[in-house]
Write an enzyme that holds these catalytic residues in place. Structure first.
Site: not given
Length: 504
Positions: A200-201, A204-205, A222, A257
Site C-alpha cells: 500500500g501507501s 499507511v506503511g 511493498e 505501484c
C-alpha cells in the site's frame, strides 16, 4: 451486492479468530511436504474454477477489463503456484555449509527452513488477486498459518468471490479471511503475528511499522513512489518503446505501484518522439470513453485527487484529459512541459496521467531524480546504449527494466520488493520461501570429537592456547564427504601432536 456477514469475522471477533489461528499452529507446527503440496494444488483448482467469476467481479467493482485481469493477474499467480508445487521439496530442503574450518570440522551442520508461525497479509485494491494469492501461497507453502485482510471497502464483489474460493480450497485451521476497511486492518494489526506483509501507501506503511513494533514483529513493506522512465536518443525503436511505456503506464488506469510515474525525454528526439507517441496512442486507444473496455479509478476520492492535479498543473495536456465523474472515468492523459516543481511531481500519481519532463544531459537528469525521488519501487530506461543503461543504475530502486515496463513485478523467478522509501523485503517463488521461513542453524557434535573441543574448558593454560592457534590456522575445507574424512584425520593428527608436545 453480496453479503459476507456469514463468512467474515467481525471487528470484535478478530482477536478470537487470530488466537485460534495461532493455537492451530502450535498444535501442528510441522507439516509434511505432501500436505503442503496438496494445499497448493487445491488453491490452483479453486483459482481455475473461479477464474471467470473473479475477473467479472473486478469488472463490476471498477470497470476493470476481464482480459486485463487475466493478463496481469491470473497468468502470473497461476504460474507461481505451479512453480512452488513442483519445486517445494527442494525449496524447503535443509542446506549444508559450503565449507568448514578445522575448529568446526567434526560438527555435522545444516540450516533448516522452519515456518515463522502466523503471518498477516494486508492486500490493496489495485491487483487484489495477484497481491493476495502470491504472498498467500508462499506463506502457506512455507508451513505458516495466515490471516488475509482483503480490501472489501474498495472492491467488495471481488472480495466476496475470492473469499468463497479460499474457503473451498484452504484448510480453515490454516487461514482466516477478513474483509473490510480501516477498522478491520487496525484490529488485525493490534494482534500478535510472526510476520506482516503490507502492500500500500507509504503513509499507511508507517502505521503498520508502528503497530508491528509493539510485538517486535518483522515486516515486509511493498510501497510505491515515483518510478521514473528514461527515453533517450539511443532508443532503437521509438514505436515499440512507446507501446511498452503507454501499456505500463495506463494498464489498470495507472493504478499500479510500479507504473512509470513520469517520463524523462531526451531533447534530441523530443519532437520526433512526441509525434510517434501520438500515433501509438491512437492505435492503442482508437476510441476511449467511459463506456469502452478501460479501467476506471477506484473511488471518488481518487477521482477528485487526479482531476485536481490536471486542473492545477502548469504543464500542457496534449492527449487525453477527458473525464466522467459519474463513473469515475479518466482518459489516459499525457502532459508535456512539466517541471519537477509541478503539482504532478509532488507524489506518486497512481492514475492514468503521464507527465513528460525534457532533459538535455542524462547525467544531470539522473542526479535530479536521485535528489527528488530517491529509492522508487522501479526504474525504467529505453536505450540501446550500455553506458546509459549502466548510468541509471546508480538510482537505487526496488526493480529495474531495460526497454520494458512492469514485467519484473509479475515474474515469480525474480524477487519483487522495494528499497528505502518504497519499502523493504521481497517475495515471489523461492524468495517467498526465504521471506516466510526462519533459517535455523542445527549443529550436531559427536562425543568422539571431545579431544578437539577440550581446549574450551577451564582450567586454561598455554598448551590449550597453542593448540587453538595451530588449529585456527589450518585452511578451511569444502564440505565434501572425502574432504570431511580428511579434515577429521588432519584435526586428529594435529591435536595429538600438539597435545603430546605439551604433555612431555
Amino acid at each position: 451486492m453480496a453479503t459476507i456477514n456469514n463468512i467474515n469475522p467481525s471487528v470484535d471477533n478478530i482477536p478470537i479468530a487470530v488466537n485460534r489461528l495461532r493455537q492451530s499452529f502450535f498444535d501442528r507446527p510441522v507439516r509434511e511436504i505432501s500436505e503442503l503440496r496438496g494445499q497448493l494444488s487445491a488453491i490452483k483448482v479453486g483459482l481455475d474454477k473461479h477464474r471467470d467469476q473473479l475477473a467479472t467481479a473486478l469488472e463490476k467493482d471498477f470497470h476493470r477489463s476481464v482480459l486485463e485481469t487475466i493478463v496481469l493477474e491470473y497468468s502470473c499467480i497461476s504460474g507461481e503456484i505451479d512453480y512452488l508445487t513442483k519445486h517445494l521439496a527442494s525449496l524447503l530442503k535443509a542446506d549444508g555449509p559450503d565449507e568448514k574450518s578445522s575448529l568446526f570440522s567434526t560438527l555435522n551442520m545444516k540450516t533448516e527452513k522452519i515456518p515463522l508461525g502466523c503471518v498477516l497479509i494486508i492486500v490493496p485494491f489495485n491487483y487484489p488477486l495477484e497481491l493476495s494469492l502470491s504472498p498467500l501461497v508462499g506463506a502457506l507453502a512455507a508451513g505458516n498459518n495466515v490471516a488475509l485482510k482483503l480490501p472489501y471497502d474498495k472492491c467488495p464483489e471481488f472480495c466476496v468471490e475470492l473469499t468463497k474460493m479460499l474457503l473451498e480450497s484452504v484448510d480453515p485451521d490454516r487461514l482466516i479471511v477478513v474483509n473490510g476497511g480501516i477498522p478491520e486492518s487496525n484490529a488485525l494489526l493490534d494482534q500478535q503475528f510472526d510476520k506482516i506483509l503490507f502492500t500500500g501507501s507509504g503513509k499507511v506503511g508507517h502505521i503498520v511499522m508502528e503497530k508491528a513494533a509493539k510485538y517486535l514483529t518483522p515486516t515486509v513493506l511493498e510501497l510505491g513512489g515515483k518510478s521514473p522512465t528514461f527515453l533517450t536518443c539511443h532508443c532503437g525503436n521509438l514505436k515499440k518503446a512507446w507501446k511498452r511505456i503507454l501499456w505500463g503506464k495506463f494498464a489498470n488506469a495507472g493504478q499500479t505501484c510500479v507504473a512509470p510515474d513520469y517520463l524523462l525525454l531526451d531533447d534530441k528526439i523530443y519532437d520526433k518522439a512526441i509525434s510517434v507517441m501520438r500515433e501509438v496512442y491512437k492505435e492503442m486507444f482508437p476510441r476511449i470513453n467511459a463506456d469502452v473496455d478501460y479501467t476506471h479509478v477506484i473511488d471518488q476520492r481518487a477521482f477528485d485527487r487526479l482531476t485536481g492535479y490536471l486542473e492545477k498543473t502548469k504543464g500542457k495536456v496534449i492527449v487525453g484529459g477527458g473525464k466522467d465523474a459519474a463513473s469515475r472515468f479518466i482518459e489516459p492523459t499525457i502532459v508535456t512541459d512539466v517541471e519537477f516543481s509541478d503539482i504532478l511531481m509532488k507524489e506518486e500519481l497512481f492514475g492514468p496521467i503521464l507527465p513528460i519532463i525534457r532533459y538535455s544531459d542524462l547525467g544531470k537528469a539522473v542526479d535530479t531524480v536521485r535528489l527528488k525521488h530517491d529509492t522508487p519501487l522501479a526504474i525504467y530506461i529505453f536505450s540501446d546504449s550500455t553506458k546509459e543503461q549502466e548510468l541509471i543504475k546508480i538510482i537505487r530502486s526496488g526493480g529495474m527494466c531495460i526497454n520494458e515496463t512492469l514485467m519484473h513485478a509479475g515474474c515469480h523467478s525474480t524477487p519483487f520488493g522495494g528499497i528505502g522509501q518504497s519499502g523493504f523485503g521481497n517475495y515471489h517463488g523461492r524468495y517467498s520461501i526465504a521471506t516466510f521461513t526462519h533459517q535455523r542453524a542445527v549443529l550436531k557434535q559427536r562425543y568422539w570429537a571431545e579431544f578437539t573441543v577440550d581446549i574450551r574448558y577451564p582450567p586454561y593454560n598455554y598448551a590449550k592456547v597453542r593448540k587453538l592457534l595451530v588449529l585456527s590456522k589450518l585452511p578451511a575445507v569444502p564440505c565434501l564427504s572425502v574432504w570431511n574424512i580428511l579434515a577429521y584425520v588432519v584435526v586428529l593428527a594435529v591435536g595429538m601432536i600438539v597435545g603430546h608436545s605439551y604433555t612431555n
